[in-house]
Structure formats: C-alpha cells, structure tokens
Write a protein that holds these residues in place. Structure first.
Motif, PDB file in Angstrom:
ATOM      1  N   PHE A 105      -9.847  -6.580   9.685  1.00 48.05           N
ATOM      2  CA  PHE A 105      -9.220  -6.852   8.389  1.00 48.05           C
ATOM      3  C   PHE A 105      -7.778  -7.340   8.568  1.00 48.05           C
ATOM      4  N   GLY A 106      -7.420  -8.281   7.717  1.00 44.99           N
ATOM      5  CA  GLY A 106      -6.046  -8.787   7.712  1.00 44.99           C
ATOM      6  C   GLY A 106      -5.132  -7.890   6.897  1.00 44.99           C
ATOM      7  N   PRO A 107      -3.838  -8.264   6.822  1.00 46.02           N
ATOM      8  CA  PRO A 107      -2.872  -7.385   6.139  1.00 46.02           C
ATOM      9  C   PRO A 107      -3.169  -7.166   4.656  1.00 46.02           C
ATOM     10  N   ILE A 108      -3.676  -8.183   3.964  1.00 45.66           N
ATOM     11  CA  ILE A 108      -3.904  -8.008   2.522  1.00 45.66           C
ATOM     12  C   ILE A 108      -5.031  -7.010   2.250  1.00 45.66           C
ATOM     13  N   PRO A 109      -6.231  -7.162   2.890  1.00 48.50           N
ATOM     14  CA  PRO A 109      -7.259  -6.125   2.664  1.00 48.50           C
ATOM     15  C   PRO A 109      -6.807  -4.727   3.096  1.00 48.50           C
ATOM     16  N   VAL A 110      -6.045  -4.643   4.190  1.00 53.37           N
ATOM     17  CA  VAL A 110      -5.571  -3.326   4.624  1.00 53.37           C
ATOM     18  C   VAL A 110      -4.641  -2.725   3.577  1.00 53.37           C
ATOM     19  N   PHE A 111      -3.755  -3.555   3.023  1.00 49.74           N
ATOM     20  CA  PHE A 111      -2.842  -3.065   1.990  1.00 49.74           C
ATOM     21  C   PHE A 111      -3.626  -2.601   0.758  1.00 49.74           C
ATOM     22  N   VAL A 112      -4.601  -3.438   0.332  1.00 51.62           N
ATOM     23  CA  VAL A 112      -5.367  -3.103  -0.873  1.00 51.62           C
ATOM     24  C   VAL A 112      -6.140  -1.800  -0.662  1.00 51.62           C
ATOM     25  N   ALA A 135      -6.763   6.533   7.365  1.00 53.90           N
ATOM     26  CA  ALA A 135      -8.076   6.063   7.800  1.00 53.90           C
ATOM     27  C   ALA A 135      -8.169   4.547   7.670  1.00 53.90           C
ATOM     28  N   SER A 136      -7.494   3.994   6.670  1.00 49.09           N
ATOM     29  CA  SER A 136      -7.559   2.544   6.475  1.00 49.09           C
ATOM     30  C   SER A 136      -6.867   1.801   7.617  1.00 49.09           C
ATOM     31  N   GLU A 190      -2.123  -4.115  15.717  1.00 45.55           N
ATOM     32  CA  GLU A 190      -0.994  -3.276  15.303  1.00 45.55           C
ATOM     33  C   GLU A 190      -0.067  -4.052  14.366  1.00 45.55           C
ATOM     34  N   GLY A 191       0.110  -5.341  14.682  1.00 45.22           N
ATOM     35  CA  GLY A 191       0.972  -6.167  13.842  1.00 45.22           C
ATOM     36  C   GLY A 191       0.448  -6.260  12.413  1.00 45.22           C
ATOM     37  N   THR A 192      -0.874  -6.293  12.263  1.00 43.23           N
ATOM     38  CA  THR A 192      -1.471  -6.340  10.920  1.00 43.23           C
ATOM     39  C   THR A 192      -1.040  -5.135  10.101  1.00 43.23           C
ATOM     40  N   ALA A 216       1.238  -5.050   6.709  1.00 42.22           N
ATOM     41  CA  ALA A 216       0.779  -4.429   5.463  1.00 42.22           C
ATOM     42  C   ALA A 216       1.744  -3.333   5.011  1.00 42.22           C
ATOM     43  N   ALA A 217       2.329  -2.605   5.981  1.00 42.17           N
ATOM     44  CA  ALA A 217       3.207  -1.475   5.644  1.00 42.17           C
ATOM     45  C   ALA A 217       4.465  -1.920   4.907  1.00 42.17           C
ATOM     46  N   ARG A 218       4.837  -3.192   5.060  1.00 40.59           N
ATOM     47  CA  ARG A 218       6.042  -3.675   4.373  1.00 40.59           C
ATOM     48  C   ARG A 218       5.898  -3.555   2.867  1.00 40.59           C
ATOM     49  N   PHE A 219       4.661  -3.725   2.390  1.00 41.58           N
ATOM     50  CA  PHE A 219       4.467  -3.771   0.940  1.00 41.58           C
ATOM     51  C   PHE A 219       4.045  -2.425   0.351  1.00 41.58           C
ATOM     52  N   ASN A 220       3.791  -1.443   1.222  1.00 43.16           N
ATOM     53  CA  ASN A 220       3.280  -0.167   0.711  1.00 43.16           C
ATOM     54  C   ASN A 220       4.166   0.484  -0.360  1.00 43.16           C
ATOM     55  N   PRO A 221       5.503   0.495  -0.197  1.00 46.07           N
ATOM     56  CA  PRO A 221       6.306   1.153  -1.243  1.00 46.07           C
ATOM     57  C   PRO A 221       6.180   0.467  -2.603  1.00 46.07           C
ATOM     58  N   LEU A 222       5.767  -0.798  -2.603  1.00 46.96           N
ATOM     59  CA  LEU A 222       5.705  -1.515  -3.884  1.00 46.96           C
ATOM     60  C   LEU A 222       4.582  -1.002  -4.782  1.00 46.96           C
TER      61      LEU A 222
END
Lengths: 317, 78
Positions: free
Chosen positions: A38-45, A253-254, A261-263, A267-273
């Motif tokens: 999974f890329g950063p967007i699905p991981v974030f979602v 788990a996600s 690791e970079g993915t 994704a973690a950059r946007f988590n607080p939003l």
C-alpha cells in the motif's frame, strides 16, 4: 436514502474486493496485510479509519460534556503527541513485520523473541484493551454518575430529580464490545452497574464536591473546569489512560500494510490532520456545558449535565 | 548534529514542547478563544503545526535517506 447509503458502502467495499482479485496471488500476505504494497494515501486512510473509533465520535464529546474541558485537554493531547512518536516507531515495526513475515504485532513479537509468551501477552492485552473504548461512550453518557444521589429529593423549584435513562447507549456500547470480543473467541464480562464499576470513587468525589459547593468553597475556574483538576480527571478515567496509550499497537496494525518505511513516514505527516474534527466534537460537548456553567457561577450548582437539565437533577442546596 | 537528531528535535521535540508547555502555561487560564477555553484552542492550533513539524522533518532531514533506501531495495533482486 438510509437504505441507499447502507447498501452503497458494503457494495463498494465488495466491488473493490472483487476488483482487487485480478492482481492477487491468493497469498495469505495479500489477505491480511495487502501484500505490503500500500502507498501512503491508503495507509493514511486505513490508519485514520482505525483511529476514528467510537471513543472519538461519542466518547470525546460525551466526556467533555460530562467532565469538562480538562477531559478534552487530556484526550486531545495524548493522541496528538502519539503521532510524532508514531512517525519514528512505525518504520521499526514495519521492518520487524517484513523481517519475520509477521501479519500482526503479536506475530512480530513472537518471532522476534522466539517465544509464545510475548505473542500471547500482546494478543490478550490487545483484546482486553478493546473493552474500555466500547464501554466508554456509554459510561460517559449524560445521566451517568453525575446524577448519582438521592433521586427523590426535590430541588429548589420543587421538581423531582430526573434520572436520564442511559440503558440504550450502554447496551449499544456493551454490544459492540461484546461482538468484538466474541469475534476474538472471548467471553464478554457480565454487565455491571456503572457506579460500582468505578468503585464508587467518582460518586464520593461528586458528593464531596456538592458539599463544598454548599459551603461556597468553589475554586477559581470551577465553572470552566467543573471543579476538577487534570489529576482528578486522570484519576476518574484511570482505565482510559491505560487503553489509550497501550492500545496504540492496535492502531499500528495498518503500518504493516505499507510498501516501505518511507511510505509510513510519508503517511505519518498527515496523521495529526485527521484530528481537525475535534474542534467540532469539542464544540458539541462544550455547548451543552455552557448554560450550565454560567448558571453555576450564580447558584453554586455544580456544573454538568445535571445542572443543564430542565429538572436540575443535581440540586445542591 | 546528525540529521536524525535534528529530525527528532523538529518532529518530536517541538510538538511536545508546544503541547505540554501550553498545558503548563494555560492550565489555570479562564480566557476563551472563539468559545473554546484557551488551552483547547491552543491544542487545536497544534494539530496542523504538528503535521507541519513532521512534514518539515521529513523534507529537510529524512526524505533523501529513505528514498535512497527504497531505490536500493528496488534494485536488489527479489
């Protein structure tokens, strides 16, 4: 419209599942961790979806309403500060997952330590820590412990205390927790009286606060903070800090789904939003407290859901 | 100072100082901002600021290393 919505969401999920079969190799990795692709967007979602729990949507506004802004400060602060930690922790978890071919965190721990003990410890504690989030919204529903006391005692206007029935939200919360437990093959605990569940401590504190209110010994900021310090709130919710911090591995788990690791770091950059929903949730909780708090400054009534009720279910004098 | 330490300071140190410092400073304040207690408002402000700190740490200190690592992994035979 409701039928359409409830049909559309599972329908879209099923369609996405069937469409994804084209690229699948029918491997267990594909089923449990999406082939770690999974890329950063699905991981974030997916991460935000796990974080948006019943505790966020019901527990947070309910807690602010029932216990004041201190509850909200504690609730927001610990989640907000978890994200920078996750930014650093997630890559290590991903590395462990890849190295050991782990599908879950208990898997990773068991493989790393080559022992069933840490694996079982994490698995069982994760299940146990699911209980408070399921029960929290019901415990914090209006009409909970703040209405504890003599139900037959009339207030100054002669009105009888009106105890708000919280049986339905409690049942729903307990059912959700039980379903999750049953899915894990564990038996849910029998229903307990919420007042007894807290060992009566909060009831005693409430009674003490009511007595202090009668003697006019209110502290500065009582109207805002409902006469409770942050430590009091922490004490009242002694179960929540435990699950709040320790259930974090469940959210992680996600992280096993990411490509790299970079993915996860991207994704973690946007988590607080995702937390930008909290002002709206907090507004709902505080809106209920506002009239009660203003009224309390002049009357000595302890602010809370009871003092905002038309029947003033928590009279103090 | 290594890039990793700089990244830790920016992505973790700054948000922790901002959030916990605000709690210490405004714990007893009764001021309100837009209907919220000032401490609440400050926490809301730190939501995008925390995201910004993590983003800057990624861009300035971490991205190059992780992109290089991903390229290396991609070149290695599976």
């Amino acid at each position: 419209m409701i039928l359409l919505t409830f049909s559309l969401v599972p329908g879209a999920a099923l369609a996405a599942g069937f469409m994804s079969r084209r690229a699948s190799t029918s491997d267990i990795d594909d089923y449990l961790v999406g082939g770690r692709s999974f890329g950063p967007i699905p991981v974030f979602v997916l991460g935000a979806g796990e974080a948006y729990s019943i505790g966020t949507l019901l527990g947070f506004p309910g807690g602010v309403y029932a216990f004041g802004s201190n509850f909200g400060v504690w609730f927001i602060a610990y989640i907000l500060l978890a994200y920078p930690i996750g930014y650093w922790l997630a890559p290590y978890l991903w590395q462990a997952g890849k190295r050991y071919g782990a599908m879950t965190l208990p898997d990773a721990a068991g493989s790393h330590f080559r022992s069933r003990t840490p694996e079982l410890t994490i698995a069982i504690s994760s299940v146990i820590f699911l209980i408070p989030p399921g029960a929290a919204p019901a415990d914090r529903s209006p009409g909970g412990d703040e209405c504890a006391g003599d139900p037959d005692r009339p207030d100054r206007r002669g009105a009888r205390r009106r105890r708000v029935d919280h049986g339905v939200p409690a049942a729903v919360g307990r059912a959700c927790a039980s379903l999750r437990l049953l899915r894990q093959g564990r038996r849910p605990a029998p229903r307990r009286d919420p007042r007894r569940a807290r060992g009566g401590g909060q009831v005693r504190r409430h009674d003490r606060a009511v007595r202090q209110g009668r003697r006019g010994r209110s502290r500065p900021g009582d109207a805002l903070h409902a006469g409770r310090s942050l430590a009091d709130v922490h004490d009242d919710h002694d179960r929540l800090p435990c699950h709040g911090l320790l259930r974090l591995p469940l959210h992680r788990a996600s992280d096993l789904l990411g490509q790299s690791e970079g993915t996860l770091k991207r994704a973690a950059r946007f988590n607080p939003l995702y937390m930008l929903m909290y002002p709206f949730l907090g507004r709902r909780g505080l809106r209920g407290r506002g009239p009660a708090a203003r009224e309390a400054r002049g009357t000595g009534v302890q602010p809370g859901p009871c003092s905002s009720s038309p029947a003033r279910c928590c009279p103090t004098g | 100072m290594s890039n990793e330490l700089k990244s830790v300071l920016l992505s973790m140190g700054v948000p922790f100082a901002g959030v916990l410092g605000g709690i210490l400073i405004f714990a007893h304040s009764t001021a309100q901002v837009a209907g919220f207690p000032v401490l609440f408002a400050r926490l809301f402000l730190w939501m995008p600021l925390t995201a910004l700190c993590i983003h800057l740490a990624w861009k300035w200190f971490d991205e190059a290393e992780y992109v290089a690592r991903e390229s290396q992994d991609a070149e290695e035979p599976a």
